[in-house]
Design a protein around this motif. Structure first.
Motif, PDB file in Angstrom:
ATOM      1  N   ALA A  66      24.767  21.760 -76.509  1.00  0.00           N
ATOM      2  CA  ALA A  66      25.124  23.110 -76.247  1.00  0.00           C
ATOM      3  C   ALA A  66      24.451  24.013 -75.871  1.00  0.00           C
ATOM      4  N   GLY A  67      24.704  24.799 -74.906  1.00  0.00           N
ATOM      5  CA  GLY A  67      23.732  25.605 -74.296  1.00  0.00           C
ATOM      6  C   GLY A  67      23.971  26.901 -74.518  1.00  0.00           C
ATOM      7  N   PHE A  68      24.850  27.490 -75.632  1.00  0.00           N
ATOM      8  CA  PHE A  68      25.039  28.727 -75.692  1.00  0.00           C
ATOM      9  C   PHE A  68      24.474  28.956 -77.230  1.00  0.00           C
ATOM     10  N   ARG A  69      23.424  29.784 -77.332  1.00  0.00           N
ATOM     11  CA  ARG A  69      22.556  29.723 -78.644  1.00  0.00           C
ATOM     12  C   ARG A  69      21.815  31.035 -78.964  1.00  0.00           C
ATOM     13  N   VAL A  70      21.392  31.072 -79.853  1.00  0.00           N
ATOM     14  CA  VAL A  70      20.399  32.204 -80.335  1.00  0.00           C
ATOM     15  C   VAL A  70      19.457  31.771 -80.992  1.00  0.00           C
ATOM     16  N   TYR A  71      18.028  32.108 -80.505  1.00  0.00           N
ATOM     17  CA  TYR A  71      16.637  31.875 -81.226  1.00  0.00           C
ATOM     18  C   TYR A  71      16.141  33.071 -81.752  1.00  0.00           C
ATOM     19  N   ARG A  72      15.684  33.105 -82.964  1.00  0.00           N
ATOM     20  CA  ARG A  72      14.569  34.048 -83.459  1.00  0.00           C
ATOM     21  C   ARG A  72      13.437  33.656 -82.560  1.00  0.00           C
ATOM     22  N   LEU A  73      12.594  34.690 -82.247  1.00  0.00           N
ATOM     23  CA  LEU A  73      11.482  34.342 -81.472  1.00  0.00           C
ATOM     24  C   LEU A  73      10.421  33.810 -82.244  1.00  0.00           C
ATOM     25  N   SER A  74      10.353  34.284 -83.661  1.00  0.00           N
ATOM     26  CA  SER A  74       9.551  33.655 -84.806  1.00  0.00           C
ATOM     27  C   SER A  74       9.741  32.030 -84.845  1.00  0.00           C
ATOM     28  N   ALA A  75      11.090  31.676 -84.690  1.00  0.00           N
ATOM     29  CA  ALA A  75      11.180  30.356 -84.690  1.00  0.00           C
ATOM     30  C   ALA A  75      10.704  29.672 -83.486  1.00  0.00           C
ATOM     31  N   LEU A  76      10.750  30.160 -82.441  1.00  0.00           N
ATOM     32  CA  LEU A  76      10.222  29.634 -81.174  1.00  0.00           C
ATOM     33  C   LEU A  76       8.989  29.555 -81.154  1.00  0.00           C
ATOM     34  N   GLY A  77       8.208  30.404 -81.950  1.00  0.00           N
ATOM     35  CA  GLY A  77       6.818  30.319 -82.036  1.00  0.00           C
ATOM     36  C   GLY A  77       6.392  29.273 -82.777  1.00  0.00           C
ATOM     37  N   GLU A  78       7.115  28.871 -83.772  1.00  0.00           N
ATOM     38  CA  GLU A  78       6.808  27.641 -84.677  1.00  0.00           C
ATOM     39  C   GLU A  78       7.061  26.117 -83.855  1.00  0.00           C
ATOM     40  N   MET A  79       7.876  26.129 -82.638  1.00  0.00           N
ATOM     41  CA  MET A  79       8.415  25.020 -82.142  1.00  0.00           C
ATOM     42  C   MET A  79       7.568  24.499 -81.156  1.00  0.00           C
ATOM     43  N   ASP A  80       6.373  25.244 -80.753  1.00  0.00           N
ATOM     44  CA  ASP A  80       5.668  24.771 -79.747  1.00  0.00           C
ATOM     45  C   ASP A  80       6.367  24.381 -78.395  1.00  0.00           C
ATOM     46  N   THR A  81       6.989  25.522 -78.024  1.00  0.00           N
ATOM     47  CA  THR A  81       7.704  25.452 -76.690  1.00  0.00           C
ATOM     48  C   THR A  81       6.898  25.041 -75.553  1.00  0.00           C
ATOM     49  N   ASP A  82       5.616  25.661 -75.490  1.00  0.00           N
ATOM     50  CA  ASP A  82       4.914  25.445 -74.315  1.00  0.00           C
ATOM     51  C   ASP A  82       4.644  23.593 -74.055  1.00  0.00           C
ATOM     52  N   ALA A  83       4.834  22.960 -75.106  1.00  0.00           N
ATOM     53  CA  ALA A  83       4.884  21.599 -74.750  1.00  0.00           C
ATOM     54  C   ALA A  83       6.186  20.987 -74.321  1.00  0.00           C
ATOM     55  N   VAL A  84       7.312  21.729 -74.247  1.00  0.00           N
ATOM     56  CA  VAL A  84       8.291  21.109 -73.981  1.00  0.00           C
ATOM     57  C   VAL A  84       8.557  20.683 -72.202  1.00  0.00           C
ATOM     58  N   ALA A  85       8.839  19.744 -72.099  1.00  0.00           N
ATOM     59  CA  ALA A  85       8.748  19.041 -70.754  1.00  0.00           C
ATOM     60  C   ALA A  85      10.371  18.865 -70.102  1.00  0.00           C
ATOM     61  N   SER A  86      11.169  18.889 -71.091  1.00  0.00           N
ATOM     62  CA  SER A  86      12.815  18.362 -70.496  1.00  0.00           C
ATOM     63  C   SER A  86      13.185  19.456 -69.641  1.00  0.00           C
ATOM     64  N   GLN A  87      13.949  18.873 -68.517  1.00  0.00           N
ATOM     65  CA  GLN A  87      14.372  19.723 -67.545  1.00  0.00           C
ATOM     66  C   GLN A  87      15.874  20.040 -67.726  1.00  0.00           C
ATOM     67  N   GLY A  88      16.631  19.367 -67.825  1.00  0.00           N
ATOM     68  CA  GLY A  88      18.003  19.522 -67.845  1.00  0.00           C
ATOM     69  C   GLY A  88      18.550  19.756 -69.280  1.00  0.00           C
ATOM     70  N   TYR A  89      19.854  19.344 -69.361  1.00  0.00           N
ATOM     71  CA  TYR A  89      20.513  19.610 -70.643  1.00  0.00           C
ATOM     72  C   TYR A  89      20.008  19.068 -71.942  1.00  0.00           C
ATOM     73  N   CYS A  90      19.034  17.866 -71.686  1.00  0.00           N
ATOM     74  CA  CYS A  90      18.380  17.455 -72.901  1.00  0.00           C
ATOM     75  C   CYS A  90      17.424  18.349 -73.303  1.00  0.00           C
ATOM     76  N   PHE A  91      17.053  19.598 -72.655  1.00  0.00           N
ATOM     77  CA  PHE A  91      16.270  20.760 -73.026  1.00  0.00           C
ATOM     78  C   PHE A  91      16.871  21.261 -74.488  1.00  0.00           C
ATOM     79  N   GLN A  92      17.950  21.059 -74.615  1.00  0.00           N
ATOM     80  CA  GLN A  92      18.752  21.711 -75.825  1.00  0.00           C
ATOM     81  C   GLN A  92      18.538  20.745 -76.928  1.00  0.00           C
ATOM     82  N   VAL A  93      18.766  19.428 -76.528  1.00  0.00           N
ATOM     83  CA  VAL A  93      18.478  18.443 -77.644  1.00  0.00           C
ATOM     84  C   VAL A  93      16.923  18.731 -78.040  1.00  0.00           C
ATOM     85  N   ASP A  94      16.024  18.770 -77.319  1.00  0.00           N
ATOM     86  CA  ASP A  94      14.519  18.706 -77.431  1.00  0.00           C
ATOM     87  C   ASP A  94      14.425  20.063 -78.542  1.00  0.00           C
TER      88      ASP A  94
END
Length: 265
Positions: A164-192
């Motif tokens: 699903a692509g309709f989401r809310v993320y706390r910025l504090s949570a994203l800070g714990e998720m190492d999003t700079d290492a995410v390489a997914s391009q399409g909808y599997c970005f959401q699964v990642d």
């Protein structure tokens, strides 16, 4: 122990666009009406149809609308990551992912934000009780159900709508998720991102939403997006199951004294 979560005072709604000239004004106006306190960030990938110019006009008329122009079409994941960075640099408390085509209804966003009071990640879910899909052809419904079933069992996760692509993320949570290492391009970005949140012990909740097929423009879904998701989820599943097996064997070894075997030898 209950995790303390501050109130979400500053929310940035990220709207990625590519050739959405017929939708961008509609979605921005609906968002501003649905959550007047939130800011809107349009992430335009140099749309040749003039979407960026329409977004600029909206931003000129409303100080709570912003536009981030990107060099070209680079995929959904990189667009959202750029939006996350933009919001983090400006001190927002949370970011929202939402499609530009109206399939995610802005009027349902308040219920997702309310759920974020007690969660780190909130997913607007089509496939939990109360969720629904409208005006989708049978093959699209089957693809979504199949993809989410595959992800749930391959990865061993409880989330029923990981794509699903309709989401809310706390910025504090994203800070714990190492999003700079995410390489997914399409909808599997959401699964990642779902997997990263769960692996870090963050609270992920699903809120039922009604998904409505777009009326204007064309879907960006293609075979390459499906292939990327299938391959990446399969690899993540093998890695995750292997790690879980090693951890179980380690616990068994510690409880039975196997950890002394190397010393004895």
């Amino acid at each position: 122990m209950t995790r303390s979560r501050p109130a979400l005072e500053r929310v940035c709604v990220c709207v990625p666009t590519y050739n959405e000239v017929g939708n961008v004004e509609m979605i921005v106006r609906r968002l501003r009406a649905a959550v007047p306190t939130a800011d809107v960030l349009v992430l335009d990938d140099n749309s040749p149809d003039g979407t960026g110019e329409v977004a600029d006009r909206l931003a000129a008329d409303d100080p709570q609308v912003h536009v981030l122009h990107r060099a070209g079409k680079q995929g959904l994941g990189p667009a959202y990551l750029a939006g996350f960075r933009w919001a983090r640099e400006r001190g927002y408390d949370a970011v929202v992912e939402i499609d530009a085509d109206g399939s995610h209804q802005p009027e349902q966003l308040p219920s997702l934000l309310a759920a974020a009071a007690d969660a780190d990640v909130v997913i607007g879910s089509r496939w939990v009780p109360g969720g629904s899909v409208h005006n989708w052809p049978a093959h699209r419904r089957a693809l979504s159900v199949g993809a989410n079933t595959y992800a749930r069992f391959a990865l061993g996760i409880p989330v029923r709508d990981a794509t699903a692509g309709f989401r809310v993320y706390r910025l504090s949570a994203l800070g714990e998720m190492d999003t700079d290492a995410v390489a997914s391009q399409g909808y599997c970005f959401q699964v990642d991102l779902t997997l990263r949140a769960l692996d870090r012990g963050l609270t992920v909740v699903e809120v039922p939403v009604a998904f409505v097929e777009r009326e204007v423009g064309t879907s960006k879904m293609d075979d390459s997006i499906v292939r990327e998701a299938a391959v990446r989820v399969g690899v993540w599943g093998v890695q995750r199951r292997s790690r879980q097996l090693r951890e179980r064997l380690g616990r068994v070894g510690r409880s039975t004294g196997w950890h002394h075997l190397e010393e004895d030898l």
